[in-house]
Design a protein around this motif. Structure first.
Motif, PDB file in Angstrom:
ATOM      1  N   LYS A  16      -3.991  11.730   3.029  1.00  0.00           N
ATOM      2  CA  LYS A  16      -2.693  11.716   3.708  1.00  0.00           C
ATOM      3  C   LYS A  16      -2.510  10.413   4.491  1.00  0.00           C
ATOM      4  CE  LYS A  16      -1.859  16.639   4.239  1.00  0.00           C
ATOM      5  NZ  LYS A  16      -1.662  17.767   5.166  1.00  0.00           N
ATOM      6  N   ALA A  17      -3.584   9.933   5.091  1.00  0.00           N
ATOM      7  CA  ALA A  17      -3.519   8.688   5.860  1.00  0.00           C
ATOM      8  C   ALA A  17      -3.124   7.519   4.962  1.00  0.00           C
ATOM      9  CB  ALA A  17      -4.852   8.407   6.538  1.00  0.00           C
ATOM     10  N   ALA A  18      -3.643   7.504   3.733  1.00  0.00           N
ATOM     11  CA  ALA A  18      -3.296   6.435   2.796  1.00  0.00           C
ATOM     12  C   ALA A  18      -1.834   6.516   2.400  1.00  0.00           C
ATOM     13  CB  ALA A  18      -4.184   6.512   1.560  1.00  0.00           C
ATOM     14  N   CYS A  19      -1.338   7.737   2.198  1.00  0.00           N
ATOM     15  CA  CYS A  19       0.084   7.905   1.872  1.00  0.00           C
ATOM     16  C   CYS A  19       0.962   7.428   3.021  1.00  0.00           C
ATOM     17  CB  CYS A  19       0.389   9.366   1.547  1.00  0.00           C
ATOM     18  SG  CYS A  19      -0.375   9.933   0.015  1.00  0.00           S
ATOM     19  N   MET A  20       0.602   7.808   4.247  1.00  0.00           N
ATOM     20  CA  MET A  20       1.382   7.375   5.404  1.00  0.00           C
ATOM     21  C   MET A  20       1.317   5.859   5.569  1.00  0.00           C
ATOM     22  SD  MET A  20       3.028   9.868   6.542  1.00  0.00           S
ATOM     23  CE  MET A  20       3.695   9.022   7.937  1.00  0.00           C
ATOM     24  N   ALA A  21       0.153   5.286   5.342  1.00  0.00           N
ATOM     25  CA  ALA A  21       0.021   3.830   5.439  1.00  0.00           C
ATOM     26  C   ALA A  21       0.903   3.145   4.410  1.00  0.00           C
ATOM     27  CB  ALA A  21      -1.439   3.416   5.247  1.00  0.00           C
ATOM     28  N   SER A  22       0.960   3.697   3.208  1.00  0.00           N
ATOM     29  CA  SER A  22       1.812   3.122   2.167  1.00  0.00           C
ATOM     30  C   SER A  22       3.286   3.252   2.529  1.00  0.00           C
ATOM     31  CB  SER A  22       1.536   3.810   0.829  1.00  0.00           C
ATOM     32  OG  SER A  22       2.351   3.265  -0.182  1.00  0.00           O
ATOM     33  N   PHE A  23       3.669   4.404   3.062  1.00  0.00           N
ATOM     34  CA  PHE A  23       5.071   4.598   3.472  1.00  0.00           C
ATOM     35  C   PHE A  23       5.452   3.593   4.556  1.00  0.00           C
ATOM     36  CE2 PHE A  23       4.713   9.441   2.512  1.00  0.00           C
ATOM     37  CZ  PHE A  23       4.640   9.175   1.163  1.00  0.00           C
ATOM     38  N   ILE A  24       4.605   3.469   5.559  1.00  0.00           N
ATOM     39  CA  ILE A  24       4.886   2.555   6.673  1.00  0.00           C
ATOM     40  C   ILE A  24       4.901   1.106   6.193  1.00  0.00           C
ATOM     41  CG2 ILE A  24       3.959   1.650   8.851  1.00  0.00           C
ATOM     42  CD1 ILE A  24       2.955   4.591   9.352  1.00  0.00           C
ATOM     43  N   LEU A  64       3.048  -4.033  -4.829  1.00  0.00           N
ATOM     44  CA  LEU A  64       1.691  -4.540  -5.068  1.00  0.00           C
ATOM     45  C   LEU A  64       0.796  -4.320  -3.851  1.00  0.00           C
ATOM     46  CD1 LEU A  64       2.548  -7.848  -6.947  1.00  0.00           C
ATOM     47  CD2 LEU A  64       1.613  -5.736  -7.925  1.00  0.00           C
ATOM     48  N   PHE A  65       1.356  -4.522  -2.668  1.00  0.00           N
ATOM     49  CA  PHE A  65       0.597  -4.303  -1.443  1.00  0.00           C
ATOM     50  C   PHE A  65       0.164  -2.847  -1.331  1.00  0.00           C
ATOM     51  CE2 PHE A  65       0.122  -3.643   3.155  1.00  0.00           C
ATOM     52  CZ  PHE A  65      -0.779  -4.656   3.453  1.00  0.00           C
ATOM     53  N   GLY A  66       1.071  -1.920  -1.655  1.00  0.00           N
ATOM     54  CA  GLY A  66       0.740  -0.497  -1.627  1.00  0.00           C
ATOM     55  C   GLY A  66      -0.353  -0.143  -2.613  1.00  0.00           C
ATOM     56  N   LEU A  67      -0.328  -0.774  -3.796  1.00  0.00           N
ATOM     57  CA  LEU A  67      -1.359  -0.498  -4.799  1.00  0.00           C
ATOM     58  C   LEU A  67      -2.749  -0.935  -4.338  1.00  0.00           C
ATOM     59  CD1 LEU A  67       0.597  -1.437  -8.041  1.00  0.00           C
ATOM     60  CD2 LEU A  67      -0.144   0.848  -7.333  1.00  0.00           C
ATOM     61  N   VAL A  68      -2.810  -1.909  -3.443  1.00  0.00           N
ATOM     62  CA  VAL A  68      -4.086  -2.339  -2.871  1.00  0.00           C
ATOM     63  C   VAL A  68      -4.418  -1.489  -1.641  1.00  0.00           C
ATOM     64  CG1 VAL A  68      -5.259  -4.269  -1.737  1.00  0.00           C
ATOM     65  CG2 VAL A  68      -3.825  -4.689  -3.743  1.00  0.00           C
ATOM     66  N   LEU A  69      -3.408  -1.172  -0.849  1.00  0.00           N
ATOM     67  CA  LEU A  69      -3.610  -0.481   0.420  1.00  0.00           C
ATOM     68  C   LEU A  69      -4.089   0.964   0.250  1.00  0.00           C
ATOM     69  CD1 LEU A  69      -3.199  -0.696   3.540  1.00  0.00           C
ATOM     70  CD2 LEU A  69      -0.902   0.222   3.155  1.00  0.00           C
ATOM     71  N   VAL A  70      -3.492   1.706  -0.670  1.00  0.00           N
ATOM     72  CA  VAL A  70      -3.804   3.134  -0.799  1.00  0.00           C
ATOM     73  C   VAL A  70      -5.286   3.394  -1.101  1.00  0.00           C
ATOM     74  CG1 VAL A  70      -3.378   5.192  -2.212  1.00  0.00           C
ATOM     75  CG2 VAL A  70      -1.469   3.916  -1.257  1.00  0.00           C
ATOM     76  N   PRO A  71      -5.902   2.722  -2.073  1.00  0.00           N
ATOM     77  CA  PRO A  71      -7.326   3.017  -2.294  1.00  0.00           C
ATOM     78  C   PRO A  71      -8.220   2.588  -1.129  1.00  0.00           C
ATOM     79  CG  PRO A  71      -6.571   1.309  -3.813  1.00  0.00           C
ATOM     80  CD  PRO A  71      -5.378   1.825  -3.093  1.00  0.00           C
ATOM     81  N   ILE A  72      -7.869   1.488  -0.473  1.00  0.00           N
ATOM     82  CA  ILE A  72      -8.688   1.035   0.664  1.00  0.00           C
ATOM     83  C   ILE A  72      -8.631   2.054   1.793  1.00  0.00           C
ATOM     84  CG2 ILE A  72      -8.857  -0.698   2.498  1.00  0.00           C
ATOM     85  CD1 ILE A  72      -7.993  -2.786   0.377  1.00  0.00           C
ATOM     86  N   VAL A  73      -7.421   2.492   2.167  1.00  0.00           N
ATOM     87  CA  VAL A  73      -7.287   3.467   3.256  1.00  0.00           C
ATOM     88  C   VAL A  73      -7.897   4.808   2.841  1.00  0.00           C
ATOM     89  CG1 VAL A  73      -5.642   4.722   4.709  1.00  0.00           C
ATOM     90  CG2 VAL A  73      -5.285   2.303   4.237  1.00  0.00           C
ATOM     91  N   SER A  74      -7.739   5.188   1.572  1.00  0.00           N
ATOM     92  CA  SER A  74      -8.324   6.453   1.098  1.00  0.00           C
ATOM     93  C   SER A  74      -9.847   6.437   1.182  1.00  0.00           C
ATOM     94  CB  SER A  74      -7.890   6.734  -0.340  1.00  0.00           C
ATOM     95  OG  SER A  74      -6.526   7.031  -0.404  1.00  0.00           O
ATOM     96  N   LEU A  75     -10.452   5.303   0.917  1.00  0.00           N
ATOM     97  CA  LEU A  75     -11.910   5.210   0.985  1.00  0.00           C
ATOM     98  C   LEU A  75     -12.409   5.198   2.425  1.00  0.00           C
ATOM     99  CD1 LEU A  75     -12.539   2.654  -1.895  1.00  0.00           C
ATOM    100  CD2 LEU A  75     -13.069   5.109  -1.904  1.00  0.00           C
ATOM    101  N   ILE A  76     -11.582   4.724   3.347  1.00  0.00           N
ATOM    102  CA  ILE A  76     -11.969   4.653   4.756  1.00  0.00           C
ATOM    103  C   ILE A  76     -11.749   5.998   5.464  1.00  0.00           C
ATOM    104  CG2 ILE A  76     -11.378   3.594   6.972  1.00  0.00           C
ATOM    105  CD1 ILE A  76     -10.724   1.028   5.393  1.00  0.00           C
TER     106      ILE A  76
END
Length: 149
Positions: A67-75, A114-126
């Motif tokens: 959920k945190a990765a989804c919210m990070a992508s939305f923001i 493109l930024f979201g495609l990089v951000l979501v896996p990074i935040v999901s792993l953290i």
């Protein structure tokens, strides 16, 4: 947690508000409506695509999206678009980088995606999924794997 009647009323109110905003913008921009409308469409496309593409795509194929990765992508998607709109569209700045028009809302939308495609896996792993989210992901993927496609 709204009931169905309240959801319907809320949606109708938002539709009416957006319709009024659209009419006002169309009237204001009568001199050159195509430029303004296409710019607004590009901005909205960039915000939506930048916010939703990565969580949607990763969510289809990976159980680990949080959920945190989804919210990070939305923001990030909406934030990139709003900052770009404020700097380039409203303030009137121009510029290019490696031949790319930085003032184009289409390019800003592409960058947000493109930024979201990089951000979501990074935040999901953290970050960690809750046990309920893990169970839900397992259930969804189990149903998907059992269906005949």
């Amino acid at each position: 947690k709204m009931d169905e009647k309240k959801q319907l009323i809320t949606m109708r109110i938002f539709i009416a508000v957006f319709l009024i905003i659209s009419v006002v913008l169309a009237i204001i921009t009568l001199e050159n409506p195509q430029t303004v409308i296409s710019t607004l469409m590009s901005i909205s496309w960039g915000a939506l695509a930048g916010a939703f593409l990565a969580p949607f795509m990763y969510g289809l194929f990976w159980k680990g999206v949080t959920k945190a990765a989804c919210m990070a992508s939305f923001i990030a998607g909406v934030g990139i678009t709003v900052v770009h709109m404020a700097y380039y569209t409203l303030a009137g700045h121009t510029g290019t980088l490696w031949g790319i028009n930085l003032a184009s809302p289409i390019n800003a939308g592409a960058f947000a995606m493109l930024f979201g495609l990089v951000l979501v896996p990074i935040v999901s792993l953290i970050t960690r999924q809750s046990d309920a989210d893990k169970a839900h992901a397992e259930k969804v993927f189990e149903c998907y794997n059992d269906s005949e496609i």
